[in-house]
Scaffold this active site. Structure first.
Site, PDB file in Angstrom:
ATOM      1  N   ASP A   1      23.868  19.751 -10.641  1.00  0.00           N
ATOM      2  CA  ASP A   1      22.958  21.053 -10.430  1.00  0.00           C
ATOM      3  C   ASP A   1      22.884  21.463  -8.968  1.00  0.00           C
ATOM      4  O   ASP A   1      22.706  20.657  -8.092  1.00  0.00           O
ATOM      5  CB  ASP A   1      21.519  20.784 -10.885  1.00  0.00           C
ATOM      6  CG  ASP A   1      21.384  20.059 -12.134  1.00  0.00           C
ATOM      7  OD1 ASP A   1      22.354  19.942 -13.088  1.00  0.00           O
ATOM      8  OD2 ASP A   1      20.353  19.725 -12.655  1.00  0.00           O
TER       9      ASP A   1
ATOM     10  N   ASP B   1      12.224  18.846 -12.465  1.00  0.00           N
ATOM     11  CA  ASP B   1      13.142  20.142 -12.060  1.00  0.00           C
ATOM     12  C   ASP B   1      12.028  21.115 -11.364  1.00  0.00           C
ATOM     13  O   ASP B   1      11.989  22.204 -11.952  1.00  0.00           O
ATOM     14  CB  ASP B   1      13.842  20.600 -13.006  1.00  0.00           C
ATOM     15  CG  ASP B   1      14.995  19.587 -13.472  1.00  0.00           C
ATOM     16  OD1 ASP B   1      15.039  18.458 -12.729  1.00  0.00           O
ATOM     17  OD2 ASP B   1      15.291  19.641 -14.731  1.00  0.00           O
TER      18      ASP B   1
ATOM     19  N   GLU C   1      15.120  21.967 -19.341  1.00  0.00           N
ATOM     20  CA  GLU C   1      15.806  21.464 -18.127  1.00  0.00           C
ATOM     21  C   GLU C   1      15.581  22.485 -17.204  1.00  0.00           C
ATOM     22  O   GLU C   1      15.884  23.726 -17.679  1.00  0.00           O
ATOM     23  CB  GLU C   1      16.640  20.570 -18.023  1.00  0.00           C
ATOM     24  CG  GLU C   1      16.638  19.396 -18.760  1.00  0.00           C
ATOM     25  CD  GLU C   1      18.013  18.476 -18.376  1.00  0.00           C
ATOM     26  OE1 GLU C   1      18.008  17.471 -18.278  1.00  0.00           O
ATOM     27  OE2 GLU C   1      19.343  19.121 -18.766  1.00  0.00           O
TER      28      GLU C   1
HETATM   29  C1  FRU Z   1      20.271  18.820 -15.428  1.00  0.00           C
HETATM   30  C2  FRU Z   1      19.506  17.609 -15.162  1.00  0.00           C
HETATM   31  C3  FRU Z   1      18.116  17.712 -14.516  1.00  0.00           C
HETATM   32  C4  FRU Z   1      18.181  16.450 -13.668  1.00  0.00           C
HETATM   33  C5  FRU Z   1      19.416  16.463 -12.994  1.00  0.00           C
HETATM   34  C6  FRU Z   1      19.744  14.944 -12.645  1.00  0.00           C
HETATM   35  O1  FRU Z   1      21.626  18.555 -15.442  1.00  0.00           O
HETATM   36  O2  FRU Z   1      19.562  16.685 -16.113  1.00  0.00           O
HETATM   37  O3  FRU Z   1      17.263  17.845 -15.590  1.00  0.00           O
HETATM   38  O4  FRU Z   1      17.124  16.925 -12.797  1.00  0.00           O
HETATM   39  O5  FRU Z   1      20.266  16.960 -13.768  1.00  0.00           O
HETATM   40  O6  FRU Z   1      21.183  15.119 -12.113  1.00  0.00           O
END
Ligand code: FRU
Length: 469
Positions: A21, A157, A210
């Site tokens: 991300d 997040d 997410e």
């Molecule tokens: C989305 C996610 C988020 C988390 C991150 C961990 O791709 O699963 O929810 O914070 O990646 O790398």
């Protein structure tokens, strides 16, 4: 890695190892900062995950640091410094993110065994240091006990924004009934937070949401999020996790709304291609809304690191988001990318061109009848009057990707960015967007066009070579 033929020229990649991300997107004193989820030791199993960092004055030429910008080095983030955001403040920025902790033991890590700590770092701008930002200490603002009792331990997040005197935070969550939702919190100072409501869908829509985000355009708001548990939906192409947005009814706001229920029927995918997830938006110092996505997918059945690459994934180009005629967000490559354009070629009424470098910006300003662009004889982008399609003709180049289509009875313009192993296509002023990775084997880029439309083909330079040197 800089000699890898699949490395990009204008898409950000990890210095080495793994990227997912985009995080902490902001512009401070003219400099754009892009943080991202980063595991330098990937593909070692359970490689620590924290934040990487790249920065740029122009969104085209980037510098960065191959080390962690935020390392998961305290007990409050022992299993990863997960995704989060940045909020510009006088003299710097506040960085908010999730410290993920999996307790050792025999747990399901949904209802028990996981701690979700929301952490704040205050960062100060300092032109004397590389990257221009000095990160302060870590402060845990919220722990599991602070979330509403209906939450499981999946809460993460944070995306934070300010409006008037209020600070607002959204957090992605999974409740004890296995429904995804967003928690809304309010603060007067960005440090002490109180639960202020939730955003849910009118009907169940996945087990976990997410990376929530709030996109505000001309006084209207959209909730962007990534619902997990979507593989049975007819439009999900079998993907468990997707990313898209729901419109907030006019007159309502995500902050301030208390309990808000949005109509899930109105869910709109951000991107119709194979590789797009966890986008984050931010408003730059000029007031533009820009969006960057992870050009990768959790749980995808196709490959993103074929032939034992020592790195994996990239980000999309920065996409400018503007309201379309009916208010719906349109996405278009940030205009700064045009600075990388070199030699210009034209193909009228169909034809073929081969470019030395594997990078191009193809523009069809007015589509005249059906149209087909084929890249290296392997990846076709076509419109037949009824649907727009992205189709791999050579499955090995797609590494498991096949085709994606979307109904479209009127295609009026098309722009395709080709950047070594990344392709992004923007149709109808950015109403429809397709992002995909591909793994062509030729050093040259061959473009075949069919149809009556005039295709302008720009060769594209390289802005990210040496980002981390
Ligand atoms: C989305 C996610 C988020 C988390 C991150 C961990 O791709 O699963 O929810 O914070 O990646 O790398």
């Amino acid at each position: 890695m800089s000699h890898d033929p699949w490395r990009m020229g204008f898409h950000l990649m990890p210095p080495t190892g793994w990227l997912n991300d985009p995080n902490g997107l902001c512009q401070l004193d003219g400099t754009y900062h892009v943080f991202f989820q980063y595991s330098p030791d990937w593909p070692t199993p359970d490689a620590p995950r924290g934040w990487g960092h790249a920065f740029s004055k122009d969104l085209v030429h980037w510098s960065g640091d191959a080390r962690f910008a935020i390392a998961p080095d305290t007990p409050d983030e022992a299993s990863g410094a997960y995704s989060g955001c940045a909020v510009p403040v006088e003299g710097g920025a506040r960085l908010y993110y999730t410290g993920n902790v999996k307790e050792p033991g025999n747990f399901d890590y949904v209802h028990k065994g996981r701690r979700a700590n929301q952490i704040l770092i205050e960062a100060v701008t300092d032109p004397a240091v590389p990257g221009g930002l000095v990160l302060g200490e870590k402060n845990v603002l919220l722990r599991n006990a602070d979330y509403p009792a209906f939450c499981t331990c999946h809460v993460r997040d944070p995306k934070v924004w300010r409006e008037g005197d209020a600070w607002w935070m959204v957090l992605g969550a999974r409740d004890e009934d296995d429904r995804g939702l967003v928690l809304v919190l309010r603060s007067d100072d960005g440090r002490t937070w109180k639960n202020a409501g939730t955003v849910r869908s009118t009907e169940p829509f996945g087990f976990m949401w997410e990376c929530p985000d709030r996109v505000a355009l001309c006084g209207r708001e959209w909730l962007s999020f990534c619902p997990q548990g979507m593989s049975e939906r007819p439009w999900s192409n079998g993907m468990r996790d997707v990313s898209g947005y729901l419109s907030v009814p006019e007159g309502e706001k995500i902050g301030d709304a208390g309990e808000l229920a949005l109509d899930a029927q109105g869910f709109h995918l951000w991107d119709r291609g194979f590789d797009f997830y966890a986008p984050q938006s931010f408003v730059d110092e000029g007031g533009r809304t820009l969006l960057i996505g992870w050009m990768g997918m959790p749980e995808a059945p196709y490959e993103s690191a074929p032939d034992a690459l020592t790195w994996c994934h990239c980000l999309t180009v920065p996409r400018e988001v503007t309201p379309g005629a009916d208010g719906t967000p349109l996405q278009w490559p940030a205009r700064e990318l045009e600075a990388l354009r070199g030699a210009r070629h034209e193909l009228a009424g169909g034809g073929t061109i081969t470019l030395d470098e594997h990078r191009a910006d193809v523009v069809v300003e007015h589509v005249a009848g059906s149209l087909e662009l084929t890249l290296d004889g392997a990846l076709a982008i076509s419109w037949d009057g009824a649907e727009l399609a992205l189709r791999f003709l050579d499955g090995s180049v797609g590494c498991g990707r096949t085709e994606r289509t979307v109904p479209c009875d009127n295609l009026y313009n098309l722009r395709v960015l080709i950047d070594n192993s990344a392709v992004e296509a923007f149709a109808n002023d950015g109403e429809l967007v397709f992002a995909t990775r591909w793994f062509p084997r030729s050093d040259n880029l061959r473009i075949d066009t069919k149809g009556q439309s005039l295709c302008i083909i720009w060769e594209m330079g390289d802005g990210v070579a040496g980002t981390y040197e």
